[in-house]
Design a protein around this motif. Structure first.
Motif, mmCIF file in Angstrom:
data_model
loop_
_atom_site.group_PDB
_atom_site.id
_atom_site.type_symbol
_atom_site.label_atom_id
_atom_site.label_comp_id
_atom_site.label_asym_id
_atom_site.label_seq_id
_atom_site.Cartn_x
_atom_site.Cartn_y
_atom_site.Cartn_z
ATOM 1 N N PRO A 3 0.845 -1.207 0.000
ATOM 2 C CA PRO A 3 0.000 0.000 0.000
ATOM 3 C C PRO A 3 0.882 1.259 0.000
ATOM 4 C CG PRO A 3 -0.722 -1.575 1.671
ATOM 5 C CD PRO A 3 0.552 -2.112 1.099
ATOM 6 N N THR A 4 0.502 2.226 -0.810
ATOM 7 C CA THR A 4 1.325 3.421 -0.997
ATOM 8 C C THR A 4 1.610 4.122 0.331
ATOM 9 O OG1 THR A 4 0.014 3.661 -2.966
ATOM 10 C CG2 THR A 4 1.519 5.468 -2.485
ATOM 11 N N GLU A 5 0.549 4.204 1.189
ATOM 12 C CA GLU A 5 0.743 4.917 2.469
ATOM 13 C C GLU A 5 1.813 4.229 3.306
ATOM 14 O OE1 GLU A 5 -2.556 2.882 2.827
ATOM 15 O OE2 GLU A 5 -2.532 3.664 0.807
ATOM 16 N N LEU A 6 1.903 2.897 3.162
ATOM 17 C CA LEU A 6 2.894 2.161 3.944
ATOM 18 C C LEU A 6 4.293 2.393 3.376
ATOM 19 C CD1 LEU A 6 3.677 0.220 6.181
ATOM 20 C CD2 LEU A 6 3.004 -1.698 4.730
ATOM 21 N N SER A 7 4.441 2.332 2.070
ATOM 22 C CA SER A 7 5.788 2.539 1.522
ATOM 23 C C SER A 7 6.262 3.972 1.766
ATOM 24 C CB SER A 7 5.888 2.134 0.059
ATOM 25 O OG SER A 7 4.901 2.745 -0.683
ATOM 26 N N THR A 8 5.349 4.921 1.707
ATOM 27 C CA THR A 8 5.740 6.315 1.997
ATOM 28 C C THR A 8 6.192 6.434 3.448
ATOM 29 O OG1 THR A 8 3.997 6.990 0.499
ATOM 30 C CG2 THR A 8 4.912 8.720 1.886
ATOM 31 N N HIS A 9 5.420 5.834 4.339
ATOM 32 C CA HIS A 9 5.732 5.880 5.777
ATOM 33 C C HIS A 9 7.113 5.269 6.039
ATOM 34 C CE1 HIS A 9 5.063 5.437 10.130
ATOM 35 N NE2 HIS A 9 5.469 4.187 9.997
ATOM 36 N N LEU A 14 12.287 5.590 7.998
ATOM 37 C CA LEU A 14 13.558 4.846 8.027
ATOM 38 C C LEU A 14 14.572 5.444 7.059
ATOM 39 C CD1 LEU A 14 11.958 1.280 8.092
ATOM 40 C CD2 LEU A 14 12.997 2.466 10.027
ATOM 41 N N ASP A 15 14.183 6.512 6.410
ATOM 42 C CA ASP A 15 15.064 7.205 5.480
ATOM 43 C C ASP A 15 15.632 6.237 4.445
ATOM 44 O OD1 ASP A 15 16.420 9.272 4.339
ATOM 45 O OD2 ASP A 15 18.175 9.062 5.673
ATOM 46 N N LEU A 16 14.746 5.565 3.751
ATOM 47 C CA LEU A 16 15.238 4.661 2.714
ATOM 48 C C LEU A 16 14.402 4.777 1.448
ATOM 49 C CD1 LEU A 16 13.040 2.112 2.932
ATOM 50 C CD2 LEU A 16 14.600 1.359 4.703
#
Ligand code: ADP
Length: 286
Positions: A3-9, A14-16
């Motif tokens: 989910p986009t919100e998860l990958s953005t978070h 985690l600065d990755l």
């Protein structure tokens, strides 16, 4: 996929930079993926409807196993998050590259060492989950009290409440529970994986066993061993490895169905049907 919100978070906290993600199948509850980032590969699982503390509890279990008195490998936990309105709950950990084969003897030996990690009481400081079901870990000094009050009875109650078992089952259970003193050999509380079936370990590329997806608590060590027999059993070398450290008490095989009333009840509550029939027929034998 993720989910986009998860990958953005994850990218922000985690600065990755997530370069790729590849779905991983095999889980029974959560969605999962291998993610490739600028900081390496990771394993990510997530679930929109998980209870708030679901992934924290899994992470806590993994950390407890990692800190135990054994060299059993456990994936390093990177990060967890609770579900909220626009983001699923998640657990991110080290990605384990699987190997072609593994050293089962050493796996068994290391499990026996893990079981040497003790505590004063059976249970754990807080409750957790087994699969998607709540697992009660209220502490007891006596194994039989713990097994009856925190393992079997809450699951029987859940099954009766949902109509998967009928109240008559309590009579059969009470008859068996009165005999438990003569059935279980003496033990001291041992750190357990708690959900040790064949789907909850991997062999890494060097052939070492890696524990995943635990339902950790301090219990009778035979409980973990019985669990390995729930769906056919592990290899003979595994049990030889275990016994090279800790020989089994006589009569273990006859006790297996009693310990496994717990995972069986978990299956009754998750799936009902023939698991309920199996549960009733085991109780009837005692
Ligand atoms: P679920 O909580 O949904 O049951 P699992 O934790 O069992 O999910 O993970 C699903 C599958 O993903 C496992 O069967 C295993 O093959 C793989 N897996 C789990 N953890 C890792 C990991 N850290 N690295 C690589 N693969 C993993």
């Amino acid at each position: 996929m993720i989910p986009t919100e998860l990958s953005t978070h994850l990218s922000e906290t985690l600065d990755l930079e997530i370069k790729r993600s590849q779905s991983v199948s095999g889980g029974s509850i959560n969605r999962a993926a291998k993610i490739t980032t600028n900081k390496g590969d990771f394993f990510l699982k997530w679930n929109r409807s998980a209870p708030n503390d679901f992934f924290e509890k899994e992470a806590d279990g993994l950390k407890r196993l990692d800190q135990a008195k054994s060299n059993l490998r456990v994936p390093n936990v990177i990060s967890t998050g609770k579900p909220d309105t626009n983001r699923p709950g998640y657990l991110m950990m080290e990605f384990i590259e699987e190997g072609r084969s593994g050293n089962s003897f050493e796996f068994g030996r290391q499990l026996a060492l893990l079981h040497q990690t003790g505590a004063e009481q059976y249970g754990l400081v807080s409750d957790n989950y087994i699969g998607s079901l709540p697992q009660s870990n209220r502490q007891h000094r006596d194994w039989i009290e713990f097994f009856a009050r925190e393992r079997i009875e809450p699951q029987i109650k859940m099954a009766i409440d949902s109509g998967k078992l009928i109240t008559d089952i309590n009579q059969n259970w009470n008859r068996l529970s009165a005999k438990l003193n003569d059935i279980f050999p003496a033990s001291t509380p041992s750190l357990l994986h708690g959900d040790l079936w064949g789907g909850n370990y991997l062999f890494d590329s060097s052939g070492s066993a890696v524990l995943i997806d635990p339902a950790v608590y301090y219990g009778h060590p035979e409980m973990d061993l019985a669990f390995t027999k729930m769906f056919g059993g592990f290899s003979g070398e595994f049990y030889s490895g275990y016994e090279s450290e800790t020989p089994l008490e006589p009569g273990f095989s006859e006790r297996v169905p009693i310990y496994n009333l717990y995972p069986l009840l978990v299956h009754v509550n998750l799936f009902g049907g023939h698991y309920a029939t199996q549960f009733k027929s085991i109780l009837r034998k005692y």
